[in-house]
Write a protein that holds these residues in place. Structure first.
Motif, PDB file in Angstrom:
ATOM      1  N   ALA A   1      11.507  47.463  54.005  1.00  0.00           N
ATOM      2  CA  ALA A   1       9.993  47.791  54.255  1.00  0.00           C
ATOM      3  C   ALA A   1       8.965  48.355  53.703  1.00  0.00           C
ATOM      4  N   ASN A   2       9.547  49.512  52.977  1.00  0.00           N
ATOM      5  CA  ASN A   2       8.761  50.880  52.075  1.00  0.00           C
ATOM      6  C   ASN A   2       8.846  50.472  51.083  1.00  0.00           C
ATOM      7  N   ARG A   3       9.156  49.000  50.428  1.00  0.00           N
ATOM      8  CA  ARG A   3       8.558  48.526  49.000  1.00  0.00           C
ATOM      9  C   ARG A   3       7.038  48.152  49.740  1.00  0.00           C
ATOM     10  N   LEU A   4       6.452  47.475  51.084  1.00  0.00           N
ATOM     11  CA  LEU A   4       5.138  47.382  51.292  1.00  0.00           C
ATOM     12  C   LEU A   4       4.007  48.348  50.801  1.00  0.00           C
ATOM     13  N   GLY A   5       4.693  49.517  51.301  1.00  0.00           N
ATOM     14  CA  GLY A   5       3.330  50.419  50.666  1.00  0.00           C
ATOM     15  C   GLY A   5       3.443  51.237  49.324  1.00  0.00           C
ATOM     16  N   PHE A   6       4.153  50.108  48.649  1.00  0.00           N
ATOM     17  CA  PHE A   6       3.422  51.002  46.739  1.00  0.00           C
ATOM     18  C   PHE A   6       2.951  49.532  46.876  1.00  0.00           C
ATOM     19  N   GLY A   7       2.700  49.642  45.014  1.00  0.00           N
ATOM     20  CA  GLY A   7       2.003  48.417  44.491  1.00  0.00           C
ATOM     21  C   GLY A   7       2.608  47.923  43.350  1.00  0.00           C
ATOM     22  N   ASP A   8       1.875  47.811  42.577  1.00  0.00           N
ATOM     23  CA  ASP A   8       2.691  47.188  40.858  1.00  0.00           C
ATOM     24  C   ASP A   8       3.466  48.597  39.529  1.00  0.00           C
ATOM     25  N   PHE A   9       3.837  49.301  40.701  1.00  0.00           N
ATOM     26  CA  PHE A   9       4.348  50.299  39.297  1.00  0.00           C
ATOM     27  C   PHE A   9       4.851  51.277  40.208  1.00  0.00           C
ATOM     28  N   VAL A  10       5.736  51.145  40.971  1.00  0.00           N
ATOM     29  CA  VAL A  10       7.003  51.988  42.022  1.00  0.00           C
ATOM     30  C   VAL A  10       8.190  51.217  40.449  1.00  0.00           C
ATOM     31  N   THR A  11       8.995  53.254  41.111  1.00  0.00           N
ATOM     32  CA  THR A  11      10.092  52.848  40.011  1.00  0.00           C
ATOM     33  C   THR A  11      11.113  52.553  41.266  1.00  0.00           C
ATOM     34  N   ALA A  12      12.352  52.988  40.880  1.00  0.00           N
ATOM     35  CA  ALA A  12      13.446  52.864  42.152  1.00  0.00           C
ATOM     36  C   ALA A  12      14.113  54.425  42.019  1.00  0.00           C
ATOM     37  N   SER A  13      13.191  55.148  41.398  1.00  0.00           N
ATOM     38  CA  SER A  13      13.824  56.345  42.150  1.00  0.00           C
ATOM     39  C   SER A  13      12.644  56.533  43.583  1.00  0.00           C
ATOM     40  N   GLN A  14      11.666  56.455  42.765  1.00  0.00           N
ATOM     41  CA  GLN A  14      10.301  56.458  43.943  1.00  0.00           C
ATOM     42  C   GLN A  14      10.609  55.646  45.011  1.00  0.00           C
ATOM     43  N   LEU A  15      11.014  54.749  45.057  1.00  0.00           N
ATOM     44  CA  LEU A  15      11.464  53.807  46.618  1.00  0.00           C
ATOM     45  C   LEU A  15      12.679  54.573  47.097  1.00  0.00           C
ATOM     46  N   GLU A  16      13.158  55.155  46.222  1.00  0.00           N
ATOM     47  CA  GLU A  16      14.608  55.724  47.283  1.00  0.00           C
ATOM     48  C   GLU A  16      14.105  56.693  47.790  1.00  0.00           C
ATOM     49  N   HIS A  17      13.234  57.621  46.784  1.00  0.00           N
ATOM     50  CA  HIS A  17      12.687  58.670  47.561  1.00  0.00           C
ATOM     51  C   HIS A  17      12.384  59.141  48.989  1.00  0.00           C
ATOM     52  N   VAL A  18      11.021  57.773  48.824  1.00  0.00           N
ATOM     53  CA  VAL A  18      10.241  57.846  50.090  1.00  0.00           C
ATOM     54  C   VAL A  18      11.540  57.019  51.233  1.00  0.00           C
ATOM     55  N   THR A  19      12.304  56.069  50.679  1.00  0.00           N
ATOM     56  CA  THR A  19      12.898  55.365  51.270  1.00  0.00           C
ATOM     57  C   THR A  19      14.176  56.539  52.544  1.00  0.00           C
ATOM     58  N   LEU A  20      14.169  57.436  51.793  1.00  0.00           N
ATOM     59  CA  LEU A  20      15.444  58.768  52.134  1.00  0.00           C
ATOM     60  C   LEU A  20      14.824  59.377  53.596  1.00  0.00           C
ATOM     61  N   LEU A  21      13.663  59.888  52.343  1.00  0.00           N
ATOM     62  CA  LEU A  21      12.386  60.830  53.734  1.00  0.00           C
ATOM     63  C   LEU A  21      12.408  59.884  55.238  1.00  0.00           C
ATOM     64  N   VAL A  22      12.066  58.547  55.150  1.00  0.00           N
ATOM     65  CA  VAL A  22      11.573  58.414  56.301  1.00  0.00           C
ATOM     66  C   VAL A  22      12.381  57.570  57.093  1.00  0.00           C
ATOM     67  N   THR A  23      14.433  57.889  56.571  1.00  0.00           N
ATOM     68  CA  THR A  23      15.280  57.779  57.594  1.00  0.00           C
ATOM     69  C   THR A  23      15.675  58.998  57.776  1.00  0.00           C
ATOM     70  N   ARG A  24      16.061  60.236  56.873  1.00  0.00           N
ATOM     71  CA  ARG A  24      16.552  61.293  57.700  1.00  0.00           C
ATOM     72  C   ARG A  24      14.918  61.524  58.293  1.00  0.00           C
ATOM     73  N   ASN A  25      13.964  62.231  58.893  1.00  0.00           N
ATOM     74  CA  ASN A  25      13.344  62.833  59.864  1.00  0.00           C
ATOM     75  C   ASN A  25      13.543  61.864  60.852  1.00  0.00           C
ATOM     76  N   PRO A  26      13.433  63.176  62.041  1.00  0.00           N
ATOM     77  CA  PRO A  26      13.784  62.641  62.839  1.00  0.00           C
ATOM     78  C   PRO A  26      12.791  61.423  63.669  1.00  0.00           C
ATOM     79  N   PRO A  27      13.468  59.601  63.862  1.00  0.00           N
ATOM     80  CA  PRO A  27      13.124  59.004  64.676  1.00  0.00           C
ATOM     81  C   PRO A  27      11.740  59.607  65.647  1.00  0.00           C
ATOM     82  N   SER A  28      12.368  60.252  67.102  1.00  0.00           N
ATOM     83  CA  SER A  28      11.504  60.576  67.868  1.00  0.00           C
ATOM     84  C   SER A  28      10.112  61.335  67.405  1.00  0.00           C
TER      85      SER A  28
END
Length: 408
Positions: A264-291
């Motif tokens: 899902a988060n890959r759709l927020g990136f363009g042509d240059f995203v790296t593995a650590s960048q995608l992992e970084h963003v996904t970790l943040l939106v997962t650990r921040n409270p959904p509420s």
């Protein structure tokens, strides 16, 4: 980033369906019926495909991200990590507890960074690395995200975010500050300009990155459909996710482990995203409270600052990505067109998370703009600010200085 939140909810349901399917297959293999063969022997009619398919889906449910990441991204040359330096928690103008990090020489011109929704101040780690030799780089966590805490009995809303940003602006020592905001961070800055124009004498310039001026559903892809679904579907779904907070959070973590959240988060990136960048963003939106994230999404859906930049009395730099599906480039064009002192720059082949994906380009443009609007910067650099040792003890005054006249 309301659209990405919707996509993450959908991929969480998909990931949960995979987990449930694996459980069903493993149980149906174990609980196979007893049969009697021609010799009179009783045996279990277990089908091997159920066992191996169930085990495969179970492994995918908890280890899938290790396969998804290399398939969706480029190899890292400069890894991005959700790591922090030494910061401090200080009271905000609304009573929130705000986590703030300060980097760079104490006497250097200041740049104050506000991150996008679902993120935290680690989103700016590249900016801290690239700019803190020349500037005083200040990054904070929005209330309710990262290490910042919402004030009791306060709503998640843009005016409160702007009030807290105004408190930090007041507390920043030295000359005028450059304000930089990504996504909801840019919306927060526009709210500050609209609601607290008296603070513009503390601002040297404004940089708006991949953001919008109104309800984000109006300026993203499929805007007509999403606007039609806002009241009957999207808002009720967000309220439901807020009420089912713990279940949604558990599902989000399972989706993170399976790699579905990364898709899902890959759709927020363009042509240059790296593995650590995608992992970084996904970790943040997962650990921040959904509420909290759902409350912020709802706040954005009922926000508008059209025309606010027309009243801005300082230079403005608007940077957009030509592949941004969350805040389309047209929104950047509208914002830059509101003020004769505004300029628009377009980064090719980047999406909504361009400030991380192409941090090199974004940070160069921010630095160039900051030097152009802070005349003292060149003199200070010539006097040896680059070599000055960071002095975090000078970064913030006493907490009482953050409060005057900003709470709503």
């Amino acid at each position: 980033m309301a659209l990405l939140s919707i996509l993450r909810l959908l991929t969480s349901l998909l990931s949960l369906a995979v987990l449930v399917t694996s459980g069903y297959l493993l149980w149906s293999w174990y609980d196979a019926p007893w049969l009697l063969d021609a010799q009179g022997d009783i045996y279990r009619a277990r089908e091997a495909w159920r066992l191996w398919t169930g085990l495969g889906l179970l492994a995918w449910s908890f280890l899938g991200r290790f396969l998804v990441l290399p398939l969706l991204t480029h190899r890292d040359t400069r890894p991005s990590r959700a790591v922090r330096s030494d910061g401090k928690v200080t009271p905000g103008a609304t009573g929130a507890e705000l986590y703030v990090e300060t980097h760079g020489p104490a006497g250097a011109p200041a740049i104050l960074f506000t991150h996008g929704w679902g993120m935290d101040s680690t989103f700016w780690n590249y900016a801290k690395q690239d700019l803190s030799d020349r500037f005083r780089v200040i990054a904070w966590d929005l209330p309710g995200l990262g290490k910042s805490r919402l004030a009791a009995n306060r709503q998640v809303c843009l005016p409160d975010f702007a009030a807290d940003l105004g408190g930090l602006l007041r507390a920043t020592p030295g000359g005028p500050v450059v304000l930089v905001g990504h996504s909801i961070g840019g919306m927060t800055i526009q709210t500050l300009v609209r609601d607290h124009p008296e603070l513009l004498n503390r601002v040297a310039g404004v940089v708006l990155l991949n953001t919008t001026y109104t309800n984000p559903l109006k300026t993203m892809v499929f805007s007509g459909l999403l606007r039609a679904l806002q009241k009957p579907v999207l808002e009720p779904a967000m309220h439901l996710a807020k009420w089912l907070h713990l279940l949604v959070w558990l599902s989000a973590w399972q989706s993170y482990l399976s790699g579905s959240a990364h898709m899902a988060n890959r759709l927020g990136f363009g042509d240059f995203v790296t593995a650590s960048q995608l992992e970084h963003v996904t970790l943040l939106v997962t650990r921040n409270p959904p509420s909290v994230q759902m409350k912020g999404n709802l706040a954005m859906l009922n926000w508008d600052a059209t025309g606010a930049l027309a009243r801005c009395t300082v230079p403005i730099l608007v940077i957009g990505g030509d592949k941004d599906i969350i805040t389309k480039l047209e929104a950047s064009g509208v914002m830059s067109g509101e003020n004769p002192r505004a300029q628009l720059k377009v980064v090719e082949d980047v999406n909504h998370l361009g400030p991380m994906e192409r941090a090199d380009l974004y940070n160069d443009m921010i630095a160039e703009f900051a030097l152009s609007v802070q005349p003292s910067a060149t003199r200070d650099l010539g006097a040896g600010v680059r070599a000055a040792a960071p002095d975090a003890s000078q970064a913030w005054p006493e907490p009482a200085d953050l409060r005057p006249g900003l709470a709503h």
